[in-house]
Enzyme design. Sequence first.
Site, PDB file in Angstrom:
ATOM      1  N   HIS A  59       0.842  -1.214   0.000  1.00  0.00           N
ATOM      2  CA  HIS A  59       0.000   0.000   0.000  1.00  0.00           C
ATOM      3  C   HIS A  59       0.871   1.254   0.000  1.00  0.00           C
ATOM      4  O   HIS A  59       1.274   1.753   1.043  1.00  0.00           O
ATOM      5  CB  HIS A  59      -0.922  -0.029   1.231  1.00  0.00           C
ATOM      6  CG  HIS A  59      -1.986   1.012   1.206  1.00  0.00           C
ATOM      7  ND1 HIS A  59      -3.226   0.833   1.779  1.00  0.00           N
ATOM      8  CD2 HIS A  59      -2.020   2.274   0.686  1.00  0.00           C
ATOM      9  CE1 HIS A  59      -3.958   1.924   1.614  1.00  0.00           C
ATOM     10  NE2 HIS A  59      -3.239   2.816   0.958  1.00  0.00           N
ATOM     11  N   HIS A  61       1.617   5.147  -2.077  1.00  0.00           N
ATOM     12  CA  HIS A  61       1.210   6.189  -3.030  1.00  0.00           C
ATOM     13  C   HIS A  61       2.456   6.884  -3.555  1.00  0.00           C
ATOM     14  O   HIS A  61       3.053   7.709  -2.864  1.00  0.00           O
ATOM     15  CB  HIS A  61       0.314   7.224  -2.336  1.00  0.00           C
ATOM     16  CG  HIS A  61      -0.941   6.639  -1.763  1.00  0.00           C
ATOM     17  ND1 HIS A  61      -2.137   6.629  -2.435  1.00  0.00           N
ATOM     18  CD2 HIS A  61      -1.179   6.012  -0.570  1.00  0.00           C
ATOM     19  CE1 HIS A  61      -3.068   6.044  -1.688  1.00  0.00           C
ATOM     20  NE2 HIS A  61      -2.513   5.661  -0.549  1.00  0.00           N
ATOM     21  N   ASN A  93      -4.977   6.323  -6.846  1.00  0.00           N
ATOM     22  CA  ASN A  93      -5.680   7.607  -6.668  1.00  0.00           C
ATOM     23  C   ASN A  93      -4.836   8.805  -7.078  1.00  0.00           C
ATOM     24  O   ASN A  93      -4.723   9.777  -6.343  1.00  0.00           O
ATOM     25  CB  ASN A  93      -6.169   7.752  -5.209  1.00  0.00           C
ATOM     26  CG  ASN A  93      -5.025   7.814  -4.221  1.00  0.00           C
ATOM     27  OD1 ASN A  93      -3.953   7.248  -4.460  1.00  0.00           O
ATOM     28  ND2 ASN A  93      -5.227   8.500  -3.114  1.00  0.00           N
ATOM     29  N   LYS A 142      -8.435  -1.848  -6.698  1.00  0.00           N
ATOM     30  CA  LYS A 142      -8.657  -1.069  -5.470  1.00  0.00           C
ATOM     31  C   LYS A 142     -10.034  -0.442  -5.535  1.00  0.00           C
ATOM     32  O   LYS A 142     -10.395   0.218  -6.509  1.00  0.00           O
ATOM     33  CB  LYS A 142      -7.586   0.020  -5.344  1.00  0.00           C
ATOM     34  CG  LYS A 142      -7.763   0.953  -4.147  1.00  0.00           C
ATOM     35  CD  LYS A 142      -7.349   0.301  -2.844  1.00  0.00           C
ATOM     36  CE  LYS A 142      -7.636   1.138  -1.620  1.00  0.00           C
ATOM     37  NZ  LYS A 142      -6.640   2.117  -1.273  1.00  0.00           N
ATOM     38  N   HIS A 174     -10.890   0.061   0.536  1.00  0.00           N
ATOM     39  CA  HIS A 174     -10.768   1.118   1.540  1.00  0.00           C
ATOM     40  C   HIS A 174     -12.182   1.370   2.066  1.00  0.00           C
ATOM     41  O   HIS A 174     -13.004   1.978   1.395  1.00  0.00           O
ATOM     42  CB  HIS A 174     -10.186   2.382   0.895  1.00  0.00           C
ATOM     43  CG  HIS A 174     -10.046   3.538   1.842  1.00  0.00           C
ATOM     44  ND1 HIS A 174      -9.055   4.482   1.720  1.00  0.00           N
ATOM     45  CD2 HIS A 174     -10.753   3.908   2.931  1.00  0.00           C
ATOM     46  CE1 HIS A 174      -9.166   5.388   2.683  1.00  0.00           C
ATOM     47  NE2 HIS A 174     -10.200   5.060   3.433  1.00  0.00           N
ATOM     48  N   ASP A 266       0.901   2.391   3.823  1.00  0.00           N
ATOM     49  CA  ASP A 266       0.044   3.463   3.309  1.00  0.00           C
ATOM     50  C   ASP A 266       0.879   4.737   3.191  1.00  0.00           C
ATOM     51  O   ASP A 266       0.448   5.816   3.605  1.00  0.00           O
ATOM     52  CB  ASP A 266      -1.189   3.678   4.191  1.00  0.00           C
ATOM     53  CG  ASP A 266      -2.190   4.621   3.536  1.00  0.00           C
ATOM     54  OD1 ASP A 266      -1.993   4.983   2.363  1.00  0.00           O
ATOM     55  OD2 ASP A 266      -3.166   5.013   4.212  1.00  0.00           O
ATOM     56  N   GLY A 281      -2.774  11.901   5.249  1.00  0.00           N
ATOM     57  CA  GLY A 281      -1.786  10.857   4.977  1.00  0.00           C
ATOM     58  C   GLY A 281      -0.410  11.136   5.543  1.00  0.00           C
ATOM     59  O   GLY A 281      -0.012  12.283   5.727  1.00  0.00           O
TER      60      GLY A 281
HETATM   61  C1  NCD Z   1      -4.062   8.576   1.187  1.00  0.00           C
HETATM   62  C2  NCD Z   1      -3.488   9.536   0.153  1.00  0.00           C
HETATM   63  O1  NCD Z   1      -3.118  10.647   0.522  1.00  0.00           O
HETATM   64  O2  NCD Z   1      -3.420   9.180  -1.036  1.00  0.00           O
HETATM   65  N1  NCD Z   1      -4.244   9.256   2.419  1.00  0.00           N
HETATM   66  C3  NCD Z   1      -4.439   8.716   3.638  1.00  0.00           C
HETATM   67  O3  NCD Z   1      -4.669   9.473   4.581  1.00  0.00           O
HETATM   68  N2  NCD Z   1      -4.350   7.434   3.852  1.00  0.00           N
HETATM   69  C4  NCD Z   1      -5.317   8.012   0.656  1.00  0.00           C
HETATM   70  C5  NCD Z   1      -5.701   6.648   1.107  1.00  0.00           C
HETATM   71  O4  NCD Z   1      -4.906   5.812   1.456  1.00  0.00           O
HETATM   72  O5  NCD Z   1      -6.901   6.386   1.027  1.00  0.00           O
HETATM   73 ZN    ZN Z   2      -3.595   4.733   0.899  1.00  0.00          ZN
END
Ligand code: NCD
Ligand code: ZN
Length: 386
Positions: A59, A61, A93, A142, A174, A266, A281
Amino acid sequence: MQIKNGKIFFKNQLVERNLIIENGLIKRISNYSASEEEKQDEVVDAKGMLILPGLIDVHVHMREPGDTYKEDFKTGSHAAIAGGITTVIDMPNNKLPTITAQRLKEKEKLAKQKAICDVFFHMGATENNFDEIKKAEPLSLKMYLSETTGDLVLKDKNAIKKHLEIFTRKIVVHAEGQMLIDRLVSLLYKNKKGNIHLAHTTTAKEIDTIKAVSGTIEVTPHHLFLSKKYEEKLGKLTPVKPPLRDEADRRLLWQSLDKIDCVATDHAPHTIEDKEDGAYGYPGLETSLAIMLDAYNKKLLTINWIVERMAINPAKIFGLNDRGEIAVGKKADLIFVDTKQEWQVKGEELETKCKWSPFDAWHLRGKVKTVIRNGKTIYEGGEFVY
Ligand code: NCD
Ligand code: ZN
């Protein structure tokens, strides 16, 4: 290449063994032999180190394309390697979300050009991209049932049901809070219950709900180690999805350790300016293993638990069968870990472009010293050497 004198995580135990690496794969695991050493072009001495499989973070980004001022495949993958993570699965995303076969291809191309770790991709589910998913054949899908960064949230019950019914690999969901998770379970297609994976699970009850339908779950280091009371310290950096839970919930999560399938960061980097504007995040790639090793030193976790949740199980869950453990024939992605090294997290020194960490100033014991990817040393003693 031969790696000697280290303690290797092999068949669920730490044992002293010699590793022979050839063509990017683990060729032999044996006791040390001087005649074997003579034949090798490169010998690496791993004295005092634990040798673990390269970690897999399911996980992440990476923010590319679209938000490369927050992170990109180059900085994000450097952060991963510095944290002992040799494989990541990137989230869809983005500003232009990964919801078509074409966008998935573009991302794959960018990652190939820029990343120094292996990158796989989750494809985003929308109300109507069934044909695109079929065409793209992604590793996983996802599905966002909760609002989050970007606008991928899926509201239509029939679309959710249809995805659950027709996608045959893992569907990462999610869904925040017990109500939504119960709703998800009620929509599961009856013959295919096992293929859901709940992202960033935060409570023991959520774990039990997903386990009851044979799904898998991940937890983040921040939900394991931080609770609401820590928000005072985080100040403007606080927002995260799902939010930090009460201390009582956090403790219950620790009582469910056995039921946790994987630890995923994440890793969701945002600049400090964006955080001040409310972005959700935390970055996490560079701190997750070290936090787990620190907990191992405090006798809260075992090395077995850590390797299972951060390498073995992620590989199994997402079908990455060529990696995730040290065994003959597996990819030679290896990390050397010094469990005794003390260091302090300093946000501004991290590889991630956002240059901050929710664990800033934490003193930790345990660090990645060397990273070998595809049989080549790419990180050594805190430096990139590729
Ligand atoms: C994530 C992001 O900023 O892309 N943020 C978060 O707080 N976890 C989004 C996500 O994981 O859904
Ligand atoms: Zn995430």
